[in-house]
Design a protein around this motif. Structure first.
Motif, mmCIF file in Angstrom:
data_model
loop_
_atom_site.group_PDB
_atom_site.id
_atom_site.type_symbol
_atom_site.label_atom_id
_atom_site.label_comp_id
_atom_site.label_asym_id
_atom_site.label_seq_id
_atom_site.Cartn_x
_atom_site.Cartn_y
_atom_site.Cartn_z
ATOM 1 N N THR A 84 1.049 -1.284 -0.007
ATOM 2 C CA THR A 84 -0.121 0.044 0.026
ATOM 3 C C THR A 84 0.809 1.299 -0.137
ATOM 4 O O THR A 84 0.358 2.213 -0.865
ATOM 5 N N ASN A 85 1.902 1.232 0.885
ATOM 6 C CA ASN A 85 2.721 2.299 0.898
ATOM 7 C C ASN A 85 4.115 2.230 0.660
ATOM 8 O O ASN A 85 4.798 1.414 0.751
ATOM 9 N N ASP A 86 4.627 2.992 -0.567
ATOM 10 C CA ASP A 86 5.937 3.076 -1.119
ATOM 11 C C ASP A 86 6.687 4.084 -0.826
ATOM 12 O O ASP A 86 6.186 5.286 -1.175
ATOM 13 N N GLY A 87 7.680 4.191 0.230
ATOM 14 C CA GLY A 87 8.414 5.219 0.625
ATOM 15 C C GLY A 87 9.243 6.098 -0.226
ATOM 16 O O GLY A 87 9.842 5.330 -1.276
ATOM 17 N N ASP A 88 9.899 6.927 0.008
ATOM 18 C CA ASP A 88 10.825 7.850 -0.905
ATOM 19 C C ASP A 88 12.236 7.285 -0.227
ATOM 20 O O ASP A 88 12.281 6.933 0.993
ATOM 21 N N ILE A 89 13.304 7.294 -0.940
ATOM 22 C CA ILE A 89 14.793 7.101 -0.708
ATOM 23 C C ILE A 89 15.502 8.249 -1.118
ATOM 24 O O ILE A 89 15.102 8.922 -2.272
ATOM 25 N N SER A 90 16.317 9.130 -0.143
ATOM 26 C CA SER A 90 17.056 10.199 -0.713
ATOM 27 C C SER A 90 18.274 10.066 -0.112
ATOM 28 O O SER A 90 18.724 9.814 1.097
ATOM 29 N N PHE A 91 19.392 10.851 -0.932
ATOM 30 C CA PHE A 91 20.859 10.825 -0.418
ATOM 31 C C PHE A 91 21.223 12.472 -0.543
ATOM 32 O O PHE A 91 21.005 12.825 -1.715
ATOM 33 N N SER A 92 21.443 12.972 0.434
ATOM 34 C CA SER A 92 21.669 14.592 0.165
ATOM 35 C C SER A 92 23.046 14.794 0.036
ATOM 36 O O SER A 92 23.330 16.248 -0.497
ATOM 37 N N VAL A 114 13.059 8.375 -5.761
ATOM 38 C CA VAL A 114 14.621 8.324 -5.363
ATOM 39 C C VAL A 114 15.315 9.753 -5.704
ATOM 40 O O VAL A 114 15.282 9.948 -6.852
ATOM 41 N N THR A 115 15.985 10.247 -4.801
ATOM 42 C CA THR A 115 16.763 11.640 -4.918
ATOM 43 C C THR A 115 18.009 11.347 -4.750
ATOM 44 O O THR A 115 18.548 11.128 -3.549
ATOM 45 N N PHE A 116 18.846 11.565 -5.618
ATOM 46 C CA PHE A 116 20.387 11.725 -5.478
ATOM 47 C C PHE A 116 20.879 13.262 -5.648
ATOM 48 O O PHE A 116 20.692 13.775 -6.847
ATOM 49 N N THR A 135 13.216 9.134 -10.244
ATOM 50 C CA THR A 135 14.435 9.569 -9.855
ATOM 51 C C THR A 135 14.701 10.982 -10.165
ATOM 52 O O THR A 135 14.755 11.273 -11.361
ATOM 53 N N THR A 136 15.336 11.666 -9.295
ATOM 54 C CA THR A 136 15.922 12.703 -9.629
ATOM 55 C C THR A 136 17.642 12.610 -9.534
ATOM 56 O O THR A 136 17.947 12.196 -8.451
ATOM 57 N N LEU A 137 18.094 13.143 -10.668
ATOM 58 C CA LEU A 137 19.659 12.956 -10.562
ATOM 59 C C LEU A 137 20.220 14.750 -10.766
ATOM 60 O O LEU A 137 19.974 15.346 -11.362
ATOM 61 N N THR A 143 29.602 3.623 -12.533
ATOM 62 C CA THR A 143 29.625 2.425 -12.215
ATOM 63 C C THR A 143 30.869 1.776 -12.870
ATOM 64 O O THR A 143 30.819 2.002 -13.999
ATOM 65 N N SER A 144 31.310 0.464 -12.491
ATOM 66 C CA SER A 144 31.773 -0.328 -13.221
ATOM 67 C C SER A 144 31.233 -1.477 -13.992
ATOM 68 O O SER A 144 31.956 -2.013 -14.766
ATOM 69 N N SER A 145 29.885 -1.375 -13.848
ATOM 70 C CA SER A 145 29.110 -2.252 -14.796
ATOM 71 C C SER A 145 27.697 -1.683 -14.763
ATOM 72 O O SER A 145 27.594 -0.344 -14.894
ATOM 73 N N THR A 146 26.638 -2.249 -15.187
ATOM 74 C CA THR A 146 25.265 -1.865 -15.416
ATOM 75 C C THR A 146 24.544 -0.946 -14.565
ATOM 76 O O THR A 146 24.862 -0.966 -13.548
ATOM 77 N N GLN A 147 24.057 0.180 -15.445
ATOM 78 C CA GLN A 147 22.935 0.904 -14.711
ATOM 79 C C GLN A 147 21.589 0.745 -15.190
ATOM 80 O O GLN A 147 21.328 0.590 -16.510
ATOM 81 N N ASP A 148 20.696 0.531 -14.459
ATOM 82 C CA ASP A 148 19.229 0.533 -14.822
ATOM 83 C C ASP A 148 18.321 1.394 -13.938
ATOM 84 O O ASP A 148 18.320 1.287 -12.941
ATOM 85 N N PHE A 149 17.679 2.205 -14.778
ATOM 86 C CA PHE A 149 16.659 3.291 -14.127
ATOM 87 C C PHE A 149 15.244 2.823 -14.779
ATOM 88 O O PHE A 149 15.052 3.016 -15.810
ATOM 89 N N ASN A 150 14.502 2.168 -13.765
ATOM 90 C CA ASN A 150 13.125 1.481 -14.188
ATOM 91 C C ASN A 150 12.108 2.575 -14.004
ATOM 92 O O ASN A 150 10.917 1.834 -14.503
ATOM 93 N N SER A 151 12.461 3.808 -13.967
ATOM 94 C CA SER A 151 11.164 4.714 -13.688
ATOM 95 C C SER A 151 11.744 5.918 -14.356
ATOM 96 O O SER A 151 12.907 6.133 -14.813
ATOM 97 N N ALA A 152 10.650 7.040 -14.536
ATOM 98 C CA ALA A 152 11.139 8.438 -14.946
ATOM 99 C C ALA A 152 12.128 9.031 -14.389
ATOM 100 O O ALA A 152 12.407 8.599 -13.132
ATOM 101 N N VAL A 153 12.955 9.681 -14.964
ATOM 102 C CA VAL A 153 14.245 10.347 -14.481
ATOM 103 C C VAL A 153 13.975 11.897 -14.521
ATOM 104 O O VAL A 153 13.725 12.173 -15.936
ATOM 105 N N THR A 154 14.311 12.793 -13.595
ATOM 106 C CA THR A 154 14.318 14.174 -13.880
ATOM 107 C C THR A 154 15.900 14.373 -13.434
ATOM 108 O O THR A 154 16.524 14.108 -12.311
ATOM 109 N N LEU A 155 16.272 15.631 -14.250
ATOM 110 C CA LEU A 155 17.671 15.788 -14.281
ATOM 111 C C LEU A 155 17.514 17.340 -13.467
ATOM 112 O O LEU A 155 16.780 18.230 -13.833
ATOM 113 N N ALA A 156 18.371 17.437 -12.228
ATOM 114 C CA ALA A 156 18.195 18.766 -11.482
ATOM 115 C C ALA A 156 19.894 19.275 -12.044
ATOM 116 O O ALA A 156 19.956 20.503 -11.230
#
Length: 181
Positions: A84-92, A114-116, A135-137, A143-156
């Motif tokens: 039911t509830n999906d929380g946010d993940i953030s790195f300041s 998800v915010t970087f 995701t906000t970048l 990375t030394s290998s794969t990157q996978d962004f499975n949802s919309a990405v917003t560039l900041a």
């Protein structure tokens, strides 16, 4: 405040868990919510060191927040994707592997975000990065290998994704008035 805090083993229970070391170091040596999910997690410190996975419960505001430079000392999964509830993940601040290592990171926020707020892997690359959640970048991702962004990405900010010649997948839209390479 302003002292080092180390938690050397698993933390379980259906409660909010917050650690504030001020300008000190936070070291999380075990899983959070390994057997019984925690409600939310917030860590504040000059440096935050993670060694275990984090799982939040299916409650409102089941967010995971890092306020300070964060380093991964092993492969980490952070899961706020619940029924039911999906929380946010953030790195300041910056997010890196521990010095001399390349560690994987899986972030699953599903309909949460998800915010970087800074660079990822600029000093010590992650091995792989998989992100589910809008995701906000705000900086380059290395990375030394794969990157996978499975949802919309917003560039900041202007952003470059560097997977050291491995595959990069962006499975949805990329928005924002910045350069994306």
């Amino acid at each position: 405040d302003d002292a080092n805090i180390a938690v050397d083993s698993t933390v379980d229970g259906g409660y909010t868990f917050a650690v504030n070391a001020g300008t000190g170091t936070v070291t999380m040596g075990g899983a959070l919510g390994g057997s019984t999910a925690i409600n939310s997690f917030a860590a504040t410190g000059n440096t935050i060191s993670l060694e275990g996975n984090i799982t939040t419960a299916d409650v409102a505001s089941n967010d995971v927040t890092f306020t300070g430079a964060t380093e991964l000392t092993s492969g980490i999964t952070i899961d706020t994707n619940q029924t039911t509830n999906d929380g946010d993940i953030s790195f300041s601040s910056t997010l890196n592997s521990e010095s001399g290592e390349t560690n994987s990171l899986v972030l699953d926020a599903d309909s949460g975000s998800v915010t970087f707020s800074s660079t990822v892997g600029a000093t010590d690359r992650l091995s792989t990065l998989a992100v589910t959640g809008a995701t906000t970048l705000t900086g380059n991702v290395s990375t030394s290998s794969t990157q996978d962004f499975n949802s919309a990405v917003t560039l900041a900010a202007n952003t470059t994704l560097d997977a050291d010649d491995a595959n990069i997948a962006v499975d949805s839209t990329v928005d924002g008035g910045y350069t994306f390479a």
